[in-house]
Design an enzyme around this catalytic site. Sequence first.
Site, PDB file in Angstrom:
ATOM      1  N   LYS A   1      38.663   8.389 -20.865  1.00  0.00           N
ATOM      2  CA  LYS A   1      37.970   9.455 -19.871  1.00  0.00           C
ATOM      3  C   LYS A   1      36.825  10.195 -20.669  1.00  0.00           C
ATOM      4  CE  LYS A   1      39.214  11.898 -16.111  1.00  0.00           C
ATOM      5  NZ  LYS A   1      40.390  12.384 -15.187  1.00  0.00           N
TER       6      LYS A   1
ATOM      7  N   THR B   1      35.417   4.432  -7.338  1.00  0.00           N
ATOM      8  CA  THR B   1      35.928   4.998  -8.805  1.00  0.00           C
ATOM      9  C   THR B   1      36.001   3.666  -9.599  1.00  0.00           C
ATOM     10  OG1 THR B   1      38.004   5.751 -10.035  1.00  0.00           O
ATOM     11  CG2 THR B   1      38.461   4.717  -7.724  1.00  0.00           C
TER      12      THR B   1
ATOM     13  N   GLU C   1      41.389   9.405  -6.050  1.00  0.00           N
ATOM     14  CA  GLU C   1      42.417   8.873  -4.955  1.00  0.00           C
ATOM     15  C   GLU C   1      43.227   9.695  -4.357  1.00  0.00           C
ATOM     16  OE1 GLU C   1      41.894   7.427  -8.129  1.00  0.00           O
ATOM     17  OE2 GLU C   1      41.868   5.398  -7.957  1.00  0.00           O
TER      18      GLU C   1
ATOM     19  N   TRP D   1      35.510   7.815 -16.131  1.00  0.00           N
ATOM     20  CA  TRP D   1      36.342   6.821 -16.500  1.00  0.00           C
ATOM     21  C   TRP D   1      35.827   5.685 -17.014  1.00  0.00           C
ATOM     22  CZ3 TRP D   1      41.210   8.087 -17.201  1.00  0.00           C
ATOM     23  CH2 TRP D   1      41.835   9.067 -16.136  1.00  0.00           C
TER      24      TRP D   1
END
Lengths: 509, 509
Positions: free
Chosen positions: B412, B162, B305, B417
């Site tokens: 976002k 990420t 996550e 992201w």
Amino acid sequence: MNSPLLLTDFLDRARELFPGKEIAQYTDGALVHRYTYRDYHDRVLRLAGALRELGVRPGDRVATLAWNHYRHLELYFAVPLAGAVLHTVNLRLEPGEIGYILDHADDRLIFADTSLLPSVEPVRRHRPVIDEAGYEALIASAEPLTERPSRHEDDLAALCYTSGTTGPPKGVAYSHRSLYLHTFAACLADGHAISERDTVLHVVPMFHANAWGIPFAAAMTGANQVLPGPHPVPAGIARIIEAERVTYTGMVPTVAVDLVREAAKADLSSLRALVLGGSPPGEDLVRDIEERLGVPAFQGWGMTEISPMGTFSRPLPSAEGDPAARRRYIRKQGRLLPGLRWRLADDEGRDVPHDGVARGELLIKGPWVATRYYRDEHPGCFHDGWLHTGDIATIDPDGYLEIVDRAKDLIKSGGEWISSVALEHALMANPAVAEAAVIAVPHERWQERPLALVVLDKPVDTAELLAGLDVPRWWLPDDVVVVDQLPRTSVGKIDKRALRERAYERRPA
Amino acid sequence: MNSPLLLTDFLDRARELFPGKEIAQYTDGALVHRYTYRDYHDRVLRLAGALRELGVRPGDRVATLAWNHYRHLELYFAVPLAGAVLHTVNLRLEPGEIGYILDHADDRLIFADTSLLPSVEPVRRHRPVIDEAGYEALIASAEPLTERPSRHEDDLAALCYTSGTTGPPKGVAYSHRSLYLHTFAACLADGHAISERDTVLHVVPMFHANAWGIPFAAAMTGANQVLPGPHPVPAGIARIIEAERVTYTGMVPTVAVDLVREAAKADLSSLRALVLGGSPPGEDLVRDIEERLGVPAFQGWGMTEISPMGTFSRPLPSAEGDPAARRRYIRKQGRLLPGLRWRLADDEGRDVPHDGVARGELLIKGPWVATRYYRDEHPGCFHDGWLHTGDIATIDPDGYLEIVDRAKDLIKSGGEWISSVALEHALMANPAVAEAAVIAVPHERWQERPLALVVLDKPVDTAELLAGLDVPRWWLPDDVVVVDQLPRTSVGKIDKRALRERAYERRPA
């Protein structure tokens, strides 16, 4: 990502997300108590606090002998919250059998309905018994539990005894993890699909395999819960469904047959589904539920040893819209729940194909399947990591289980097991009886009832013979047939299968 | 009751119970491939066998750089089946970033779409890359896997990087157990409610948090699966929904906005629901989905996550039948999924009340929430066992989460992201720039886009400044505003909140 899977998380969830959802209790079909999850949670915490004050320690067993009511529902979470093990005792057992179970589990104390105190009278000398007044006194005086005992997901949370095998009752212990996973399974869209939109009615006794785990599922999802109180009768159940707009309930076919008769007297249209379990439903019953109640029927199959859910039968998607095809699937025991594994094994333990024709004993294992009995060194029905269910079954290519016979000599009456071997031993305890065989025969109301066949050494009155049997009253065979001899298998054992084939009206395929 | 929770059980389940259910793949809106779970299972086993023959050992990482197609779906199960870790790489990243991630994960080999080979050209020297022709050659020659490697439920099954925090990409590793539990959660009646009756379309990229875990849920339940192939466009998605009678799909609001425009051109009535995630949907979008498509909208919220599902928003049961009330709930991020725990914390870490008004940072933990990044010793956003999400939120008394601001400086855009801190560093790498601040501004199509504010030491052409930034092209700020000074907080830090308040059109409450 290694948070423990603790059943009690669902209590906290109900309090936090669904504080205003409701729990209602009826007695004799009339509302007697209604409160919210907020109030429920408060009382559960007080009760858990009281248990600690009474000296209950992590791992201790706490027994209940109780009907389906809100205090019993409080115990469902309070006992595990205190770190102890909820031991629900079958209130239909004889005091002697209850005493055996309480001794075997070594329960620290017993919560009993006031009306059921006679059943625990023999044990009061050496185990504290708390009746309903005592229960309320505890709640009134206790401080809520604040410090939670440290728990591992493999710690035990619940315990239930089954008379499902020969010999004395056997305990099945459920860990936090197994009940947590079982609760998820109960809320799967392809399972019971319990959701926040539901109002569930607990018809299944709460002493029976945690009422199929539905109370835990309701707390997890914030479903409203309705409890029918002591001695529920079909007319009362129908009134409650109408009054509470119940959306989901489960019951044994015996009760459902009677409920259908009440259909004209009450509005049952709030039900989104009715699930049948404990025994396979007849075709007429499934049709009646769908046509007279206008409610989809489903079948669940399980065992105390499987927490209890093993399979769930919904029709194949392609059968929707075709009532006859739909019923064919519902009358099967259905698909294995995700998470579980199964096998059909022949007498030599070899795999039997899943072709819908070949028969084998059903073996099952998984994260909510027992691998041993509680405090029992005998392997029992557990071998090589598999639970040997004792059911002879087929599995079709779409994965629908159909139980077609029984390997073990058990009789399932009104959803409860009767041991034919124990009955045979009791019969043969009479000196007039030379040989005895007990088999199951189909019964309209109870699904199965025991039939005894005896070879006599000397004449005896069969009514007297039955009256003298040392077994629970509801085990008593409906009939005793005197025969000259019993058929034998090639190795000399009594051929139960031959007896059943003579006695059974074969079920239509 | 301690069977391990292994993700790969769901593959076996699909083969055993749902062999005839289908997986279809489209490219540019046209069907190019269709097969059954039976055939899928056969190819997965061959591929797993090939991986073992290639020397892939338990625990090794195997990377994919691939669009949503059936080969990618085969890798989803074949890699964990071989005991290895499925590492899905974001194909939108620059080759340099991809190289960093492959190095950090130390992938044993890489499966890449032929069209994406240029992105892995720089790493081919030291890591084997297998394209689609190579993939088919492996399947053709390999023996199916027979001996399964022994695995523990805590063994890793998947890995996803990420760019959600400052600094280089961070890996989130998923264990068999966490994905297994997440799959159950995806099939809860109050969640995605994936069931056997579904045909799911994977619009969410399969490199993005396992396509929200829906492929695993589909295998578990036997849902039909449909894959849109490379570069899916809204017109193609609409055609696929019509052709395959898709019942369920999820997407970021950006894509849904375009899909609604296609509503008149295709029959989307097969959809039972459309779930939005990645960014909060606008009120107009929710209304359009419900009124123009005639489909209930839901919102899911999550993070890489969190595997990724954290919450799911269905309306309160009492809001059903009232479209405006329904939309108010759908626009919130919704209720926490069962199994997870959450808190709102103020700057000092104290609990903030769940009254729908008080704001705090959202903290979350549970059996499918990461507790650390892969091969990273820094605590990152993990403290005291909680994931600190960086989202500032309220939770109302009914437990509906609403994210109202962002603690961390993240943007976002189209569901992905962008790190404002990384952008600021890149801007300040230009000697003309004295200070830089990057904030998110609302954008109709991409939800948010970065806006840069700079204080200059000497004049510079802003187009040249942007052209020289060493960041992915889609990160480039839409605008650069030159200012005399940047507002500061009391402790001297750039006051991003003040900048955002100036720039944001405040969302309606």
